[in-house]
Design an enzyme around this catalytic site. Structure first.
Site, PDB file in Angstrom:
ATOM      1  N   GLU A 135      -4.313  -7.288   6.612  1.00 36.99           N
ATOM      2  CA  GLU A 135      -3.729  -7.607   5.291  1.00 36.99           C
ATOM      3  C   GLU A 135      -2.892  -6.401   4.898  1.00 36.99           C
ATOM      4  O   GLU A 135      -3.439  -5.343   4.546  1.00 36.99           O
ATOM      5  CB  GLU A 135      -4.833  -7.845   4.263  1.00 36.99           C
ATOM      6  CG  GLU A 135      -5.740  -9.011   4.588  1.00 36.99           C
ATOM      7  CD  GLU A 135      -5.089 -10.365   4.349  1.00 36.99           C
ATOM      8  OE1 GLU A 135      -4.071 -10.424   3.619  1.00 36.99           O
ATOM      9  OE2 GLU A 135      -5.592 -11.359   4.901  1.00 36.99           O
ATOM     10  N   CYS A 190      -0.584  -5.045  -3.700  1.00 35.93           N
ATOM     11  CA  CYS A 190       0.176  -5.561  -2.555  1.00 35.93           C
ATOM     12  C   CYS A 190       1.022  -6.764  -2.962  1.00 35.93           C
ATOM     13  O   CYS A 190       2.115  -6.954  -2.452  1.00 35.93           O
ATOM     14  CB  CYS A 190      -0.763  -5.930  -1.425  1.00 35.93           C
ATOM     15  SG  CYS A 190      -2.102  -7.014  -1.944  1.00 35.93           S
TER      16      CYS A 190
HETATM   17  P1  NAD Z   1      -2.785   3.233   4.631  1.00 41.23           P
HETATM   18  O1  NAD Z   1      -2.295   2.335   5.704  1.00 41.23           O
HETATM   19  O2  NAD Z   1      -2.208   4.577   4.493  1.00 41.23           O
HETATM   20  O3  NAD Z   1      -4.366   3.453   4.753  1.00 41.23           O
HETATM   21  C1  NAD Z   1      -5.288   2.379   4.710  1.00 41.23           C
HETATM   22  C2  NAD Z   1      -6.581   2.806   5.365  1.00 41.23           C
HETATM   23  O4  NAD Z   1      -6.368   3.035   6.750  1.00 41.23           O
HETATM   24  C3  NAD Z   1      -7.193   4.088   4.821  1.00 41.23           C
HETATM   25  O5  NAD Z   1      -8.594   3.907   4.726  1.00 41.23           O
HETATM   26  C4  NAD Z   1      -6.850   5.116   5.900  1.00 41.23           C
HETATM   27  O6  NAD Z   1      -7.761   6.191   5.968  1.00 41.23           O
HETATM   28  C5  NAD Z   1      -6.937   4.267   7.145  1.00 41.23           C
HETATM   29  N1  NAD Z   1      -6.149   4.742   8.300  1.00 41.23           N
HETATM   30  C6  NAD Z   1      -5.014   5.492   8.299  1.00 41.23           C
HETATM   31  N2  NAD Z   1      -4.547   5.641   9.560  1.00 41.23           N
HETATM   32  C7  NAD Z   1      -5.396   4.960  10.364  1.00 41.23           C
HETATM   33  C8  NAD Z   1      -5.439   4.723  11.772  1.00 41.23           C
HETATM   34  N3  NAD Z   1      -4.501   5.215  12.604  1.00 41.23           N
HETATM   35  N4  NAD Z   1      -6.458   3.968  12.265  1.00 41.23           N
HETATM   36  C9  NAD Z   1      -7.381   3.447  11.442  1.00 41.23           C
HETATM   37  N5  NAD Z   1      -7.411   3.647  10.114  1.00 41.23           N
HETATM   38  C10 NAD Z   1      -6.412   4.386   9.573  1.00 41.23           C
HETATM   39  O7  NAD Z   1      -2.614   2.376   3.286  1.00 41.23           O
HETATM   40  P2  NAD Z   1      -2.852   2.858   1.791  1.00 41.23           P
HETATM   41  O8  NAD Z   1      -1.726   3.764   1.399  1.00 41.23           O
HETATM   42  O9  NAD Z   1      -4.250   3.331   1.647  1.00 41.23           O
HETATM   43  O10 NAD Z   1      -2.758   1.483   0.989  1.00 41.23           O
HETATM   44  C11 NAD Z   1      -1.583   0.986   0.417  1.00 41.23           C
HETATM   45  C12 NAD Z   1      -1.067  -0.165   1.253  1.00 41.23           C
HETATM   46  O11 NAD Z   1      -2.059  -1.183   1.334  1.00 41.23           O
HETATM   47  C13 NAD Z   1       0.142  -0.830   0.643  1.00 41.23           C
HETATM   48  O12 NAD Z   1       1.087  -1.083   1.650  1.00 41.23           O
HETATM   49  C14 NAD Z   1      -0.422  -2.152   0.095  1.00 41.23           C
HETATM   50  O13 NAD Z   1       0.516  -3.186  -0.015  1.00 41.23           O
HETATM   51  C15 NAD Z   1      -1.476  -2.453   1.107  1.00 41.23           C
HETATM   52  N6  NAD Z   1      -2.443  -3.415   0.579  1.00 41.23           N
HETATM   53  C16 NAD Z   1      -2.440  -4.686   1.065  1.00 41.23           C
HETATM   54  C17 NAD Z   1      -3.314  -5.640   0.542  1.00 41.23           C
HETATM   55  C18 NAD Z   1      -3.316  -7.059   1.052  1.00 41.23           C
HETATM   56  O14 NAD Z   1      -4.226  -7.808   0.730  1.00 41.23           O
HETATM   57  N7  NAD Z   1      -2.327  -7.478   1.825  1.00 41.23           N
HETATM   58  C19 NAD Z   1      -4.210  -5.270  -0.464  1.00 41.23           C
HETATM   59  C20 NAD Z   1      -4.192  -3.955  -0.932  1.00 41.23           C
HETATM   60  C21 NAD Z   1      -3.298  -3.026  -0.403  1.00 41.23           C
END
Ligand code: NAD
Length: 465
Positions: free
Chosen positions: A230, A264
């Protein structure tokens, strides 16, 4: 080895919390322990599992104050933190209704073929991993987790290292219900532990940015496990000439500024029929200016701070890029620093086009770029001109016209004459299934019946009589 990550307070800018990460080498033992409880969890049956989840819910309710305070400290906002707290009980109730139907239907035995009796079976993944983001720290860590537990899986959650304060009080509640603690754990850390988690589980649920989602998908491919992704969005809304302008402005404003735009499914691109464009913009500006920042105290207004400092700079980059290319800011403006926190007022921008980052990249702030169109054909083409396809909206004087447009939009859910109806944020419903299109996600629906069935492999037992 565990390490210490300093955590920033979004209201003060101070690093006033230290996150002690889970030792990555301890992950296999945690995974093995959860797996050892899987058979008992399945044997409890659906009603037994729901009973345990409801016992946990009582403990969460008792610890409500401590968890809420932690979510508020993590995010700097109050209203959405209270909503996050309400979602847990609502989701257990909703999932109970759906799960009873799912299990009744799938375990029915039926006769087919000549002399062969066929029974359906469901086999939950023993251990599911959940990696979640910072914008709704509590609820997004549980959105996939609770359905997985209901389905009969055990789960390990790795929440965002940006907003980790809620984990400790939540863990306290888990420890008070040993049957829950046996099947659900939180681990703390950044991408290092996220990457390691993928190697320990049978399926991974990831919510976060499209860029990280790509990496998670690749790692899941190497581990040969399913990845439910997501990701980000750039949700469009189309306002037709027949729309009620006041209703459209109100609906779009709330769909753009909730959680200070850090959602999001925020509406981030507004396409308006030229015939009503100027009156619509006037109305949107008027309503935007009535909203207040939740500053200097939590209860002063409705719009909280930008949680992640890096995001504040990204929003300003998008605004500066747009203005340099000819856009006009009609109200609001750049994200400003006050007392160390970053604050963005509702900002309406006109004279935009798809050469600007503001119309192509996820902004994640309360910014409303408005672009004018002449024909519905153009509007649909512009709305679909995106790498994202999470959800969208249409405002029209006729729901038939609205539905006709919605059918042509390349997104997973379209709200008609409202905004954000397709997300878990509405809380009470969520019986509908929806997929994320394009680079907004992959595999299965996290809402509706599929939110449970996607965690269960289907089996068939075929008896030759
Ligand atoms: P991010 O991708 O930076 O991080 C998300 C998570 O992934 C964190 O817990 C982080 O520690 C972890 N992570 C980072 N690198 C990783 C890797 N290589 N392997 C595994 N885990 C890793 O995202 P963010 O900045 O925390 O969140 C914001 C984003 O989330 C926005 O793009 C938003 O649109 C999206 N979002 C989507 C939804 C949805 O339902 N589609 C809901 C909420 C947020």
């Amino acid at each position: 080895m565990s390490k210490i990550i300093p955590v920033r307070n979004p209201r003060t800018g101070q690093y006033d919390y230290e996150l002690k990460t889970t030792d990555v080498h301890s992950l296999p033992a945690i995974a093995a322990e959860l797996r050892s409880h899987h058979a008992d969890w399945v044997a409890l049956g659906l009603e037994g599992r729901l009973k345990v989840l409801n016992a946990w819910r009582v403990e969460v309710e008792k610890a409500r104050g401590a968890i809420l305070d932690a979510v508020v400290a993590d995010t700097g906002r109050l209203i959405e933190s209270e909503k996050e707290m309400q979602r847990l009980p609502a989701s257990i109730d909703r999932l109970a209704i759906m799960a009873r139907e799912v299990f009744a239907e799938r375990t029915l035995s039926l006769r087919s073929m000549k002399g062969v009796e066929v029974h359906g079976g469901l086999s939950p993944f023993p251990l599911v991993g959940v990696i979640s983001p910072w914008n709704f720290p509590l609820s997004s860590s549980l959105l996939d987790t609770i359905p997985a537990l209901v389905a009969g899986c055990t789960a390990i959650v790795k929440p965002s290292e940006i907003t980790p304060r809620f984990v400790e009080p939540l863990l306290e509640t888990l420890r008070k219900v040993p049957e829950m603690y046996a099947v659900l754990r939180y681990v703390n850390g950044d991408k290092e532990i996220g990457e390691a988690l993928i190697g320990q589980v049978d399926a991974i649920c990831f919510t976060g940015s499209a860029a990280t989602g790509q990496k998670v998908a690749e790692a899941a491919g190497r581990a040969f496990i399913p990845a439910f992704l997501e990701l980000g969005g750039k949700d469009p809304v189309i306002v037709t000439a027949s729309a009620d302008i006041d209703k459209a402005a109100a609906g779009i404003l709330s769909g753009s500024v909730a959680n200070a735009g850090q959602v999001c499914v925020s509406l981030e691109r507004i396409y308006v029929d030229r015939k009503i464009a100027e009156s619509f913009v006037e109305k949107l500006v008027e309503k935007s200016q009535q909203l207040k920042l939740a500053y200097p105290t939590l209860k002063d207004g409705t719009i909280g701070p930008i949680i992640l400092e890096r995001q504040a700079h990204a929003i300003n980059q998008h605004l500066n890029d747009a203005v340099a290319k000819g856009a006009r800011i009609r109200c609001g403006g750049l994200v400003e620093q006050r007392d160390g926190g970053w604050w963005a007022s509702p900002t309406v921008v006109t004279d935009v086009d798809h050469d600007m980052m503001l119309m192509t990249d996820e902004t994640f702030g309360p910014i409303m770029p408005v672009m004018v169109y002449d024909t519905i054909e153009d509007a649909v083409q512009l709305a679909n001109d995106s790498t994202y396809g999470l959800s969208g909206a249409v405002f029209s004087g006729s729901s038939e016209e609205g539905l006709g447009i919605a059918r042509r939009m390349e997104v997973g859910a379209v709200s008609i004459n409202s905004s954000g109806l397709g997300t878990a944020a509405i809380g009470e419903g969520d019986f509908h299934e929806k997929n994320a299109f394009k680079q907004s996600g992959l595999a299965g629906s996290r809402l509706g019946y599929d939110s449970i069935t996607r965690f269960m492999r289907k089996k068939a037992y075929l008896i030759q009589n």
